[in-house]
Design an enzyme around this catalytic site. Sequence first.
Site, short mmCIF file in Angstrom:
data_model
loop_
_atom_site.label_atom_id
_atom_site.label_comp_id
_atom_site.label_asym_id
_atom_site.label_seq_id
_atom_site.Cartn_x
_atom_site.Cartn_y
_atom_site.Cartn_z
N ASP A 45 45.79 44.12 60.51
CA ASP A 45 45.58 45.40 61.05
C ASP A 45 45.53 45.36 62.36
O ASP A 45 45.11 44.31 62.69
CB ASP A 45 44.25 45.86 60.34
CG ASP A 45 44.51 46.31 59.04
OD1 ASP A 45 45.64 46.82 58.59
OD2 ASP A 45 43.30 46.59 58.08
N ASP B 147 49.50 51.51 56.81
CA ASP B 147 48.34 52.49 56.62
C ASP B 147 48.78 53.75 56.98
O ASP B 147 48.49 54.70 56.42
CB ASP B 147 47.19 51.87 57.22
CG ASP B 147 46.74 50.49 56.56
OD1 ASP B 147 47.04 50.29 55.36
OD2 ASP B 147 46.11 49.73 57.43
#
Length: 166
Positions: A126, A145
């Site tokens: 991330d 995401d």
Amino acid sequence: MATRNKHQATNRLGLWLGLALVIILLDQFTKVLILGNFQLGDSRYVTSFFNVVRVHNLGAAFSFLHDAGGWQRWFFVGLGVVATVFITVMLRKHGQQTLFATALSLILGGAIGNVVDRLLHGYVVDFIQVHWGAQYYFPSFNIADSAITVGAVLLIWDEIRRVRRG
């Protein structure tokens, strides 16, 4: 007529899988950039509300099951494989429904992008961090995401439109 619609859906399957592939490639490209230029925990301010960071997520959304001991890696890989098969079947059957198929393609690309991370690294990379001031930070996320989230919003929008028409 049913044969024609089935043929159109099958013909459009390549389009929807191509969109998913674009998401996967964009997701993986950005993650390679992060892995090559950031150490774990590094953070660079871009604006007053946006940072680029390097975070390793062993869990799912909002780090759900992050500290589960390792079994979650294979659980989420398996879930991603099941989702890939299911979504591909749905795209084959409903490829003529543009909004619905776009939503599924975004979700598919995002799911596969994160599965690739789990298989290669054992965690999801991330790197997007949004915050308000120095106190309120939204959990870090990535392109995959984002695609999953946009796809989910489009699915809801598609269903609301379908209910209103019915």
